[in-house]
Motif scaffolding. Structure first.
Motif, PDB file in Angstrom:
ATOM      1  N   MET A   1       0.824  -1.184   0.000  1.00  0.00           N
ATOM      2  CA  MET A   1       0.000   0.000   0.000  1.00  0.00           C
ATOM      3  C   MET A   1       0.875   1.257   0.000  1.00  0.00           C
ATOM      4  SD  MET A   1      -3.496   0.966   2.067  1.00  0.00           S
ATOM      5  CE  MET A   1      -3.331  -0.187   3.302  1.00  0.00           C
ATOM      6  N   ILE A   2       1.988   1.218   0.676  1.00  0.00           N
ATOM      7  CA  ILE A   2       2.891   2.369   0.691  1.00  0.00           C
ATOM      8  C   ILE A   2       3.416   2.638  -0.715  1.00  0.00           C
ATOM      9  CG2 ILE A   2       5.095   3.219   1.566  1.00  0.00           C
ATOM     10  CD1 ILE A   2       4.437   1.852   4.214  1.00  0.00           C
ATOM     11  N   LYS A   3       3.656   1.579  -1.476  1.00  0.00           N
ATOM     12  CA  LYS A   3       4.096   1.752  -2.870  1.00  0.00           C
ATOM     13  C   LYS A   3       3.046   2.505  -3.679  1.00  0.00           C
ATOM     14  CE  LYS A   3       7.161  -2.209  -3.395  1.00  0.00           C
ATOM     15  NZ  LYS A   3       7.420  -3.454  -4.142  1.00  0.00           N
ATOM     16  N   TRP A   4       1.766   2.199  -3.437  1.00  0.00           N
ATOM     17  CA  TRP A   4       0.692   2.888  -4.148  1.00  0.00           C
ATOM     18  C   TRP A   4       0.707   4.376  -3.824  1.00  0.00           C
ATOM     19  CZ3 TRP A   4      -3.769  -0.881  -2.554  1.00  0.00           C
ATOM     20  CH2 TRP A   4      -3.620  -2.088  -3.242  1.00  0.00           C
ATOM     21  N   ILE A   5       0.854   4.680  -2.546  1.00  0.00           N
ATOM     22  CA  ILE A   5       0.864   6.085  -2.123  1.00  0.00           C
ATOM     23  C   ILE A   5       2.055   6.812  -2.742  1.00  0.00           C
ATOM     24  CG2 ILE A   5       1.093   7.638  -0.143  1.00  0.00           C
ATOM     25  CD1 ILE A   5      -0.443   5.479   1.486  1.00  0.00           C
ATOM     26  N   LYS A   6       3.225   6.187  -2.694  1.00  0.00           N
ATOM     27  CA  LYS A   6       4.412   6.805  -3.291  1.00  0.00           C
ATOM     28  C   LYS A   6       4.241   6.994  -4.791  1.00  0.00           C
ATOM     29  CE  LYS A   6       7.829   5.265   0.091  1.00  0.00           C
ATOM     30  NZ  LYS A   6       9.026   4.421   0.303  1.00  0.00           N
ATOM     31  N   SER A   7       3.673   6.001  -5.439  1.00  0.00           N
ATOM     32  CA  SER A   7       3.448   6.092  -6.879  1.00  0.00           C
ATOM     33  C   SER A   7       2.444   7.193  -7.205  1.00  0.00           C
ATOM     34  CB  SER A   7       2.949   4.754  -7.420  1.00  0.00           C
ATOM     35  OG  SER A   7       2.642   4.868  -8.787  1.00  0.00           O
ATOM     36  N   ASP A   8       1.342   7.254  -6.461  1.00  0.00           N
ATOM     37  CA  ASP A   8       0.354   8.309  -6.683  1.00  0.00           C
ATOM     38  C   ASP A   8       0.964   9.679  -6.424  1.00  0.00           C
ATOM     39  OD1 ASP A   8      -1.720   6.831  -7.602  1.00  0.00           O
ATOM     40  OD2 ASP A   8      -2.948   6.962  -5.793  1.00  0.00           O
ATOM     41  N   TRP A   9       1.780   9.804  -5.374  1.00  0.00           N
ATOM     42  CA  TRP A   9       2.397  11.089  -5.057  1.00  0.00           C
ATOM     43  C   TRP A   9       3.328  11.521  -6.191  1.00  0.00           C
ATOM     44  CZ3 TRP A   9       1.259  14.940  -2.088  1.00  0.00           C
ATOM     45  CH2 TRP A   9       2.198  15.937  -1.860  1.00  0.00           C
ATOM     46  N   LYS A  10       4.002  10.567  -6.778  1.00  0.00           N
ATOM     47  CA  LYS A  10       4.957  10.874  -7.849  1.00  0.00           C
ATOM     48  C   LYS A  10       4.252  11.154  -9.175  1.00  0.00           C
ATOM     49  CE  LYS A  10       9.135   9.088 -10.037  1.00  0.00           C
ATOM     50  NZ  LYS A  10      10.077   7.970 -10.108  1.00  0.00           N
ATOM     51  N   HIS A  11       3.231  10.363  -9.511  1.00  0.00           N
ATOM     52  CA  HIS A  11       2.625  10.435 -10.835  1.00  0.00           C
ATOM     53  C   HIS A  11       1.248  11.097 -10.868  1.00  0.00           C
ATOM     54  CE1 HIS A  11       5.845   7.926 -12.313  1.00  0.00           C
ATOM     55  NE2 HIS A  11       5.591   7.040 -11.359  1.00  0.00           N
ATOM     56  N   ASN A  12       0.522  11.067  -9.755  1.00  0.00           N
ATOM     57  CA  ASN A  12      -0.859  11.580  -9.728  1.00  0.00           C
ATOM     58  C   ASN A  12      -1.113  12.381  -8.453  1.00  0.00           C
ATOM     59  OD1 ASN A  12      -1.774  10.095 -12.129  1.00  0.00           O
ATOM     60  ND2 ASN A  12      -1.403   8.308 -10.834  1.00  0.00           N
ATOM     61  N   ARG A  13      -0.261  13.344  -8.188  1.00  0.00           N
ATOM     62  CA  ARG A  13      -0.335  14.087  -6.924  1.00  0.00           C
ATOM     63  C   ARG A  13      -1.695  14.758  -6.717  1.00  0.00           C
ATOM     64  NH1 ARG A  13       4.847  17.417  -5.612  1.00  0.00           N
ATOM     65  NH2 ARG A  13       5.548  15.280  -5.773  1.00  0.00           N
ATOM     66  N   PHE A  14      -2.208  15.435  -7.752  1.00  0.00           N
ATOM     67  CA  PHE A  14      -3.488  16.128  -7.621  1.00  0.00           C
ATOM     68  C   PHE A  14      -4.612  15.145  -7.311  1.00  0.00           C
ATOM     69  CE2 PHE A  14      -7.386  17.957  -9.497  1.00  0.00           C
ATOM     70  CZ  PHE A  14      -7.490  19.082  -8.688  1.00  0.00           C
ATOM     71  N   ARG A  15      -4.621  14.022  -8.002  1.00  0.00           N
ATOM     72  CA  ARG A  15      -5.642  13.001  -7.756  1.00  0.00           C
ATOM     73  C   ARG A  15      -5.551  12.461  -6.332  1.00  0.00           C
ATOM     74  NH1 ARG A  15      -5.345   7.892 -11.476  1.00  0.00           N
ATOM     75  NH2 ARG A  15      -3.952   7.168  -9.850  1.00  0.00           N
ATOM     76  N   LEU A  16      -4.345  12.213  -5.858  1.00  0.00           N
ATOM     77  CA  LEU A  16      -4.152  11.728  -4.487  1.00  0.00           C
ATOM     78  C   LEU A  16      -4.654  12.747  -3.477  1.00  0.00           C
ATOM     79  CD1 LEU A  16      -2.972   9.619  -2.498  1.00  0.00           C
ATOM     80  CD2 LEU A  16      -0.797  10.854  -2.667  1.00  0.00           C
ATOM     81  N   ILE A  17      -4.375  14.014  -3.711  1.00  0.00           N
ATOM     82  CA  ILE A  17      -4.839  15.063  -2.798  1.00  0.00           C
ATOM     83  C   ILE A  17      -6.360  15.127  -2.789  1.00  0.00           C
ATOM     84  CG2 ILE A  17      -4.888  17.566  -2.447  1.00  0.00           C
ATOM     85  CD1 ILE A  17      -1.918  17.565  -3.395  1.00  0.00           C
ATOM     86  N   CYS A  18      -6.990  15.088  -3.965  1.00  0.00           N
ATOM     87  CA  CYS A  18      -8.455  15.111  -4.035  1.00  0.00           C
ATOM     88  C   CYS A  18      -9.062  13.909  -3.321  1.00  0.00           C
ATOM     89  CB  CYS A  18      -8.921  15.146  -5.489  1.00  0.00           C
ATOM     90  SG  CYS A  18      -8.666  16.722  -6.290  1.00  0.00           S
TER      91      CYS A  18
END
Length: 88
Positions: A1-18
């Motif tokens: 799950m941490i990999k998903w968060i890191k990946s989202d932060w790197k590639h989809n930061r706006f989506r992760l924040i929303c």
């Protein structure tokens, strides 16, 4: 799950924040209801719900998820209906 968060932060930061802000909105509703119980004011809950659903719609759009978009549009419509009934 941490990999998903890191990946989202790197590639989809706006989506992760929303996605995170939408989830925080809904968690805050449950905290308000748990804390205040029957005396919780419904108007702030509806407003928080609309904000959370809006963030989730943005996230769902970016994920191409029609189901989540429709679900959150329905949730917003119910909240607006509830606010309307409170005002009238």
């Amino acid at each position: 799950m941490i990999k998903w968060i890191k990946s989202d932060w790197k590639h989809n930061r706006f989506r992760l924040i929303c996605e995170t802000l939408g989830s925080v909105c809904f968690i805050s509703i449950y905290i308000i209801l748990a804390w205040y119980g029957d005396s919780a004011s419904v108007l702030p809950i509806f407003i928080i719900q609309i904000a959370g659903s809006t963030f989730h719609i943005i996230n769902a759009y970016m994920r191409n998820s029609v189901n989540l978009i429709v679900l959150n549009i329905i949730v917003i419509a119910i909240a607006i209906f509830g606010i309307g009934r409170m005002i009238l």
